[in-house]
Design a protein around this motif. Structure first.
Motif, PDB file in Angstrom:
ATOM      1  N   MET A  33      31.589  29.380  46.091  1.00 22.83           N
ATOM      2  CA  MET A  33      30.578  30.436  45.993  1.00 22.83           C
ATOM      3  C   MET A  33      30.846  31.615  46.918  1.00 22.83           C
ATOM      4  O   MET A  33      30.227  32.658  46.774  1.00 22.83           O
ATOM      5  CB  MET A  33      29.200  29.872  46.315  1.00 22.83           C
ATOM      6  N   GLU A  50      31.571  35.195  45.648  1.00 21.49           N
ATOM      7  CA  GLU A  50      30.489  36.023  45.088  1.00 21.49           C
ATOM      8  C   GLU A  50      30.065  37.054  46.128  1.00 21.49           C
ATOM      9  O   GLU A  50      30.217  36.834  47.330  1.00 21.49           O
ATOM     10  CB  GLU A  50      29.289  35.133  44.735  1.00 21.49           C
ATOM     11  N   SER A  60      24.386  38.060  48.760  1.00 19.49           N
ATOM     12  CA  SER A  60      23.082  38.449  48.220  1.00 19.49           C
ATOM     13  C   SER A  60      22.060  37.369  48.555  1.00 19.49           C
ATOM     14  O   SER A  60      22.423  36.238  48.863  1.00 19.49           O
ATOM     15  CB  SER A  60      23.168  38.630  46.699  1.00 19.49           C
ATOM     16  N   THR A 103      20.157  35.847  46.486  1.00 19.43           N
ATOM     17  CA  THR A 103      20.251  34.809  45.458  1.00 19.43           C
ATOM     18  C   THR A 103      21.343  33.807  45.809  1.00 19.43           C
ATOM     19  O   THR A 103      21.146  32.595  45.709  1.00 19.43           O
ATOM     20  CB  THR A 103      20.535  35.438  44.078  1.00 19.43           C
ATOM     21  N   SER A 104      22.498  34.309  46.234  1.00 15.94           N
ATOM     22  CA  SER A 104      23.586  33.427  46.639  1.00 15.94           C
ATOM     23  C   SER A 104      23.193  32.595  47.846  1.00 15.94           C
ATOM     24  O   SER A 104      23.536  31.414  47.935  1.00 15.94           O
ATOM     25  CB  SER A 104      24.850  34.233  46.958  1.00 15.94           C
TER      26      SER A 104
END
Length: 137
Positions: free
Chosen positions: A68, A71, A74, A76-77
């Motif tokens: 991850m 990515e 953020s 959300t992450s």
């Protein structure tokens, strides 16, 4: 008449794990062990940093958070990272009771500052582990 009392016994387990730095003991020349709280801390850190399929005979073990990190940073992450960390500790480390997991995104360094707060089973004192998760090139 004297009163005889039975000595109090505690039902406290002791844990030990190998130190993965593989340092040798200066006297016995054996590999040094991590004991009790240090063993649980090392185990939690290893679980968080392990990807799925890294362990040949247990491919489900691991949080898979390193995938991850490619990515963008953020909220959300960060939420997904928190859920994955909580899931792997809950499923694979029964010696740790999670109190809180805090994740802060650092856009400048393109990573996340992670603080894991847990209480080992045989202790009443909470333990904190701080990690900085970033992708490696």
């Amino acid at each position: 008449m004297p009163i005889f009392t039975k000595p109090l016994t505690t039902n406290v387990k002791s844990w030990s794990d190998l130190d993965l730095d593989f340092q040798s003991h200066p006297i016995t020349k054996d590999i040094v062990k991590k004991k009790d709280i240090e063993a649980v801390k090392r185990s939690v850190k290893n679980l968080v940093l392990t990807n799925r399929y890294d362990r040949p005979f247990n491919p489900e073990l691991g949080s898979n958070i390193l995938a991850m990190l490619f990515e963008p940073v953020s909220p959300t992450s960060a939420t997904v990272l928190k859920d994955r960390i909580e899931e792997v500790i809950t499923n694979y480390e029964p010696r740790a009771i999670i109190n809180d997991i805090q994740i802060f995104g650092d856009i400048d360094r393109n990573g996340y500052e992670v603080s894991i707060f847990f209480t080992p089973l045989n202790s009443i004192d909470p333990v904190q582990i701080d990690l900085f998760l970033e992708r490696l090139r």
